[in-house]
Write a protein that holds these residues in place. Sequence first.
Motif, short mmCIF file in Angstrom:
data_model
loop_
_atom_site.label_atom_id
_atom_site.label_comp_id
_atom_site.label_asym_id
_atom_site.label_seq_id
_atom_site.Cartn_x
_atom_site.Cartn_y
_atom_site.Cartn_z
N GLU A 1 26.07 82.11 55.38
CA GLU A 1 24.72 81.54 55.53
C GLU A 1 24.58 80.82 56.87
O GLU A 1 23.55 80.93 57.54
CB GLU A 1 24.43 80.59 54.38
N HIS A 2 25.62 80.10 57.26
CA HIS A 2 25.58 79.38 58.54
C HIS A 2 25.53 80.38 59.71
O HIS A 2 24.78 80.16 60.68
CB HIS A 2 26.82 78.49 58.67
N THR A 3 26.30 81.45 59.60
CA THR A 3 26.31 82.46 60.68
C THR A 3 24.94 83.14 60.79
O THR A 3 24.43 83.34 61.90
CB THR A 3 27.40 83.51 60.40
N GLU A 4 24.35 83.51 59.66
CA GLU A 4 23.04 84.15 59.68
C GLU A 4 21.97 83.20 60.23
O GLU A 4 21.08 83.62 60.97
CB GLU A 4 22.66 84.61 58.27
N GLU A 5 22.09 81.93 59.86
CA GLU A 5 21.10 80.96 60.33
C GLU A 5 21.26 80.69 61.82
O GLU A 5 20.27 80.51 62.55
CB GLU A 5 21.25 79.65 59.55
N THR A 6 22.50 80.66 62.31
CA THR A 6 22.76 80.32 63.70
C THR A 6 22.54 81.52 64.64
O THR A 6 21.95 81.39 65.70
CB THR A 6 24.20 79.80 63.86
#
Length: 424
Positions: free
Chosen positions: A72-77
């Motif tokens: 989720e953090h990778t997709e958001e960033t």
Amino acid sequence: MDTIAYLRYYLYYVASYIRFIVSFVASKLEKYPTEVKVAAVIAVLCVFTMFVLFVRMLIMSGYRKSLRLLREHTEETYGDAMRFLLSSEAPDQMSKVEICELFGIDPTVDDEPLKKSKEKKVFAEVFYNLFINEKAENARMSNIHSMLEVFGISEHLEKEVSLGSKRRKVDALNMIRAYGLSISPWIINKLLNSKNLRLQRLAMYTVIVSSSDSTMDYFETEFFDNNSCIKDEIELAYSLNRRRKAGLKLPNLARWAHMHKREFTQCLFVRLMRRFNQVEYCDQLRDLFVPGNKKKLIEEISRTWGYLHYVDGEQLLIDSLLTQPDDTKVAILHALTRFGTGRGLDAMLDGFRHSLNPHVRYEALRCLYNYGDEGRRAFEKLELESSEADAHYFSFFHNPITLAKVRLDREQAYHPSVETVLNG
């Protein structure tokens, strides 16, 4: 050294507790019968196994949760930057500096954006899913290669292929093939000697995209001859198409057909010849056609010659027509129709007049109907001369519904109906 010492201490600690529990249970059961002792030992083992499984479930749950949060953090960033990179709006040739600016990275401060292997694994999965599912066929591979190099994904994938589990090897090989990355020949040779058949195949299909003909020894082996299947034909077609897109020379498929004994394998390569327009190798198939002891192979060679318009083989097809089974006769008649030279007209007329098989007779009429003006005139004359018993054959050509199915297709080249990252 401190880590090893701590680990050794805790192992001794756990072992001491286990010895204490075993000795305690043994002392309590000393006066009981053997049956009770066995039952007690089994119960203790079951409880211990349940405890180990419970701990493992907690660890795996925590690991999956950390992966989910990291995804989720990778997709958001990086998600928006990934989608822009895969879109047609991205510039044709982006430098590494431009890639860093797009992803919000300062190369002077952080020369390695993803430091942990788990971060690279999740980043690679997120980007690959977008690459496959977001219709990224218009993406510039040069930009993708620059991005993978900035984040260290190329080295990570090669390491996964070399040292990862079987599942991670497969995932990494699929990514390498999709991106058209090069891979160390040492690692490929290691996989080609693997006992896992799927890894062997994936390794060779990965080699096809970026290698020369001399390194495709896998398709010349007895193993491939004995174990080839329809999945190999699909994978090989995808790989050859990507190789053609990259501007590399395709291997001589007729030579591979000669090297094998199994009819299915030979037919596989003959079919791919016409799909990739290898008309320059059609002459090499004559030696496979002349013996005539493999029905399916004769049919595939006839179709390939017809689709590729190998007119030099027309007389050979005409001479062998009478000795072939009915299905093979149909394949030969179709090939003669695609030649359209006029020399096959008598063979089509004989196919209708002298055959007892209704299917062959109908296909002979169909070929006449598609044989240009000369064939159409012969068709009309034949209809006028035919008896009432044969009238139903000609009714197909007067019904608008069945007439729409009479035409023969003129090519069978490899043109994907939908251009995707898998076949583009």
